[in-house]
Design an enzyme around this catalytic site. Structure first.
Site, short mmCIF file in Angstrom:
data_model
loop_
_atom_site.label_atom_id
_atom_site.label_comp_id
_atom_site.label_asym_id
_atom_site.label_seq_id
_atom_site.Cartn_x
_atom_site.Cartn_y
_atom_site.Cartn_z
N CYS A 297 23.40 -32.51 -45.72
CA CYS A 297 23.52 -31.72 -44.50
C CYS A 297 23.72 -32.64 -43.29
O CYS A 297 24.53 -32.37 -42.41
CB CYS A 297 22.24 -30.93 -44.33
SG CYS A 297 22.43 -29.65 -43.16
N SER B 142 17.27 -26.99 -32.67
CA SER B 142 17.03 -26.21 -33.88
C SER B 142 16.01 -25.10 -33.66
O SER B 142 15.77 -24.29 -34.54
CB SER B 142 16.51 -27.14 -34.98
OG SER B 142 15.24 -27.65 -34.60
N CYS C 30 17.17 -27.11 -46.05
CA CYS C 30 17.75 -27.48 -44.77
C CYS C 30 18.56 -26.33 -44.21
O CYS C 30 19.58 -25.95 -44.78
CB CYS C 30 18.64 -28.69 -45.04
SG CYS C 30 19.80 -29.06 -43.78
#
Length: 396
Positions: free
Chosen positions: A100, A9, A201
């Protein structure tokens, strides 16, 4: 060598997770999920996903692992964003992070990983996975809380299935955040001191009302303050014929009308507010701050009460309907009439609370030992026994 695809990420947690997997001898591939690119609602000029994907790329190069970006923005819009708008419009408060994980990371993303020949998908979540073989010789997988009590993220994964868990690794679940940062620093990872991301998110730094205003148009309405002496709060508790009658009674919330209080201000749309909210009301002159105790999206009215101990904020029991009930440990799922003593939470980072589960024909009651503040429809309740998360459901 087993192959693992890790969701990189651009943060420190997934960077260290990737490093650890490589150390453990896996063949590691880093994928960055691009889930959002509508810059009209981000707070700052910077483009958060670009910066993050760049950091992820630098980490992948440092670790010597292949890296690519996958664009999941279409699926994200369909499964998360549209769902969020829909829930807010109904006056419920969704949890996009839980969704998510269920819909994007451990479904769409997992399928991409498996197409790349992966044996596992890994993430930088602070939680652990356990497993054992049952008497029929089948593997049962367990979702366990992270060892760092301050960072435990098992709640966000409360909707995962046995199948999803079987293909997942959580490399940092045994570590604390300071340990993770230390490993990143010792190995020269650029993300070592990077702040944890805030905001929705994957969308980046977004103001929720700005985000919601794209679809849900502002609509003027009144803010009503309900006194803590309001009649139904003082009602005598009736005698109940059955346990189910008692649970139904305690799970019911008061139904307010404008006449039940006094109008103290105006708002721009009841669908922008959620139970327990304090900020954004812009009403002064009260002895204690006002909290939202209820929203009525049909009449477009927000009901508030003074102080965080206002009785309108508290309820002892909540209900989850059958179609929104989910067991990670399907082998332990309650049958009608079944009960289970658990520890439960209704939001991330809430300390676990003693509760009893009661399975009835239409769903499941979660009956807490102590009254809970701001039980909010649309949010998830998750229940644990020891450090294992057994199941969850959407509060209805």
């Amino acid at each position: 060598m087993e192959k693992v695809v890790i969701g990189l990420s651009g943060g420190v947690d997934s960077s260290v997770a990737a490093y650890l997997l490589k150390e453990q001898g896996y063949e590691v591939i880093g994928l960055f999920m691009k889930n959002w690119h509508d810059d009209s609602v981000t707070i700052s000029e910077e483009c958060p996903w670009l910066e993050d994907s760049n950091d992820a790329l630098i980490v992948a190069e440092k670790l010597g692992i292949p890296f690519q970006t996958v664009d999941l923005s279409e699926e994200y819009k369909e499964r998360i964003v549209d769902y969020m708008f829909d829930e807010y419009e109904k006056g419920r408060t969704p949890n996009p992070d839980v969704l998510c994980n269920r819909e994007i990371k451990f479904d769409v993303f997992m399928k991409i990983a498996m197409q790349l020949g992966a044996d596992y998908v890994a993430t930088g979540h602070y939680c652990r996975k356990g497993s054992f073989t049952n008497e029929n010789g089948e593997d049962t997988f367990q979702l366990l809380s992270g060892l760092d009590g301050n960072k435990d993220q098992s709640y966000f994964l409360c909707q995962l299935s046995q199948e999803q868990l079987s293909n997942t690794l959580f490399p940092i679940g045994e570590l604390t955040k300071p340990e993770v940062r230390k490993i990143a620093a010792e190995n020269g990872l650029i993300t070592a001191d990077k702040k944890d991301s805030q905001g929705l998110c994957f969308i980046g730094k977004v103001r929720l009302p700005d985000f919601l205003q794209q679809k849900l148009k502002p609509k003027k309405g009144v803010i009503v303050e309900v006194a803590d002496t309001y009649g139904p709060y003082q009602q005598q508790i009736p005698d109940f014929c059955t346990k189910e009658d008692e649970l139904a009674y305690f799970s019911k919330k008061p139904v307010y009308t404008v006449e039940d209080g006094k109008v103290v201000g105006e708002h721009q749309g009841a669908h922008y507010f959620t139970k327990g909210q304090r900020k954004g009301l812009d009403v002064g002159g009260t002895k204690e701050p006002l909290y939202v105790i209820e929203t009525d999206v049909v009449a477009n009215v927000i009901y508030t009460g003074q102080g965080k101990s206002h009785p309108g904020l508290y309820r002892r029991t909540l209900f989850v309907s059958n179609d929104e009930l989910h067991w990670i440990r399907t082998d332990l799922a309650l049958k009608d009439g079944g009960t289970m003593e658990v520890m439960a939470r209704i939001r991330y980072r809430q300390p676990l609370q003693k509760a009893m589960l009661y399975k009835v024909d239409s769903g499941l009651y979660v009956d807490f030992e102590d009254k809970q503040s701001a039980i909010t429809e649309g949010q998830f309740v998750a229940w644990y026994v020891g450090d294992e998360l057994l199941g969850s459901g959407v509060i209805s």
